[in-house]
Design a protein around this motif. Structure first.
Motif, PDB file in Angstrom:
ATOM      1  N   ASP A   3     -16.275  51.023  80.947  1.00  0.00           N
ATOM      2  CA  ASP A   3     -14.800  50.558  80.793  1.00  0.00           C
ATOM      3  C   ASP A   3     -13.928  50.779  80.041  1.00  0.00           C
ATOM      4  N   HIS A   4     -14.729  51.655  78.467  1.00  0.00           N
ATOM      5  CA  HIS A   4     -13.770  52.647  77.301  1.00  0.00           C
ATOM      6  C   HIS A   4     -14.279  53.897  78.274  1.00  0.00           C
ATOM      7  N   VAL A   5     -14.705  53.977  78.895  1.00  0.00           N
ATOM      8  CA  VAL A   5     -14.187  55.565  79.244  1.00  0.00           C
ATOM      9  C   VAL A   5     -12.983  55.607  80.446  1.00  0.00           C
ATOM     10  N   SER A   6     -13.083  53.934  81.445  1.00  0.00           N
ATOM     11  CA  SER A   6     -12.099  54.708  81.883  1.00  0.00           C
ATOM     12  C   SER A   6     -10.362  54.246  81.564  1.00  0.00           C
ATOM     13  N   ALA A   7     -10.865  53.786  80.222  1.00  0.00           N
ATOM     14  CA  ALA A   7      -9.210  53.143  79.505  1.00  0.00           C
ATOM     15  C   ALA A   7      -9.153  54.184  79.145  1.00  0.00           C
ATOM     16  N   ALA A   8      -9.652  55.369  78.450  1.00  0.00           N
ATOM     17  CA  ALA A   8      -9.769  55.887  77.828  1.00  0.00           C
ATOM     18  C   ALA A   8      -8.796  57.723  78.853  1.00  0.00           C
ATOM     19  N   VAL A   9      -9.941  57.377  80.064  1.00  0.00           N
ATOM     20  CA  VAL A   9      -9.114  58.422  80.791  1.00  0.00           C
ATOM     21  C   VAL A   9      -7.778  57.868  81.498  1.00  0.00           C
ATOM     22  N   ASP A  10      -7.487  56.507  81.501  1.00  0.00           N
ATOM     23  CA  ASP A  10      -5.999  56.631  81.705  1.00  0.00           C
ATOM     24  C   ASP A  10      -5.409  56.447  80.549  1.00  0.00           C
ATOM     25  N   ARG A  11      -5.822  55.927  79.754  1.00  0.00           N
ATOM     26  CA  ARG A  11      -4.157  57.026  78.559  1.00  0.00           C
ATOM     27  C   ARG A  11      -4.095  58.420  78.507  1.00  0.00           C
ATOM     28  N   PHE A  12      -4.901  59.477  78.576  1.00  0.00           N
ATOM     29  CA  PHE A  12      -4.672  60.557  78.857  1.00  0.00           C
ATOM     30  C   PHE A  12      -4.065  60.681  79.893  1.00  0.00           C
ATOM     31  N   ARG A  13      -4.282  59.974  81.520  1.00  0.00           N
ATOM     32  CA  ARG A  13      -2.573  60.699  82.358  1.00  0.00           C
ATOM     33  C   ARG A  13      -1.340  59.871  82.455  1.00  0.00           C
ATOM     34  N   ASP A  14      -1.144  58.344  81.502  1.00  0.00           N
ATOM     35  CA  ASP A  14      -0.564  58.384  80.996  1.00  0.00           C
ATOM     36  C   ASP A  14      -0.137  59.477  80.103  1.00  0.00           C
ATOM     37  N   THR A  15      -0.343  59.718  78.574  1.00  0.00           N
ATOM     38  CA  THR A  15       0.297  60.693  78.108  1.00  0.00           C
ATOM     39  C   THR A  15       0.668  61.940  78.524  1.00  0.00           C
TER      40      THR A  15
END
Length: 200
Positions: free
Chosen positions: A165-177
């Motif tokens: 879950d932590h990796v998924s959230a970090a990758v989502d933030r990476f995609r958004d920014t």
């Protein structure tokens, strides 16, 4: 120096050396106008300079030869040295976001972001979790669909579901920014057993 820059540099060196060889061959055959095929290759001024600095001329020539040999060896090493994950270079945001949001007109100019900066930002984001002792990220490919390889060194108390879950959230933030949507995501997690685990 990027691979494309190295290819351009090797191409320029090859063209220059080929041109020098062709001109020398044409001159030696007597087909170059205004050049005597029996004349020495070095002009008289250079020969006089060489005689004036004797014996230091050989020392200077040797140092220059070693410097060029080292540069050539380094360039060859960069060509043949393989990395596990090829790095992605600078990003032009016009290539990431082809169309302006909400039908807004495209603004003039270009914004460039170093791929290494994005990688370090994602590594810091992943390492914020105290269960992640070390995070290493490699990014390759082209925008806007690069490839991501993530390597995590985890505490022995880390649960896979929480880490996922932590990796998924970090990758989502990476995609958004960044606007980059990874076409491939590979995550390798290792348990750090270097430190002893205390049992209470």
């Amino acid at each position: 120096m990027t691979n494309s820059a190295l290819r351009v540099l090797w191409t320029v060196i090859g063209i220059v050396l080929t041109a020098i060889g062709v001109v020398g061959l044409i001159a030696s055959l007597g087909h170059l106008a205004g050049v005597d095929e029996k004349a020495p290759l070095l002009w008289s001024g250079l020969l006089d300079l060489w005689r004036d600095i004797d014996p230091w001329g050989l020392v200077i020539l040797g140092v220059l030869g070693l410097a060029f040999a080292w540069l050539g060896f380094d360039m060859l090493g960069r060509q043949f040295r393989t990395r596990r994950y090829p790095a992605m270079g600078d990003l032009d945001l016009r290539a990431v976001r082809a169309n302006p949001p909400d039908g807004q007109p495209e603004l003039p100019g270009a914004t460039r972001i170093r791929g290494a900066r994005l990688v370090r930002g994602l590594e810091r984001d992943l390492a914020r979790d105290p269960l992640v002792r070390k995070a290493s990220v490699r990014m390759a490919g082209t925008a806007p669909r690069p490839e991501l390889w993530i390597e995590l060194q985890l505490s022995s108390r880390a649960g896979l579901a929480v880490v996922r879950d932590h990796v998924s959230a970090a990758v989502d933030r990476f995609r958004d920014t960044s606007g980059l949507a990874p076409s491939r995501l590979e995550v390798t997690a290792r348990i750090d057993t270097a430190r002893p685990v205390r049992v209470h």
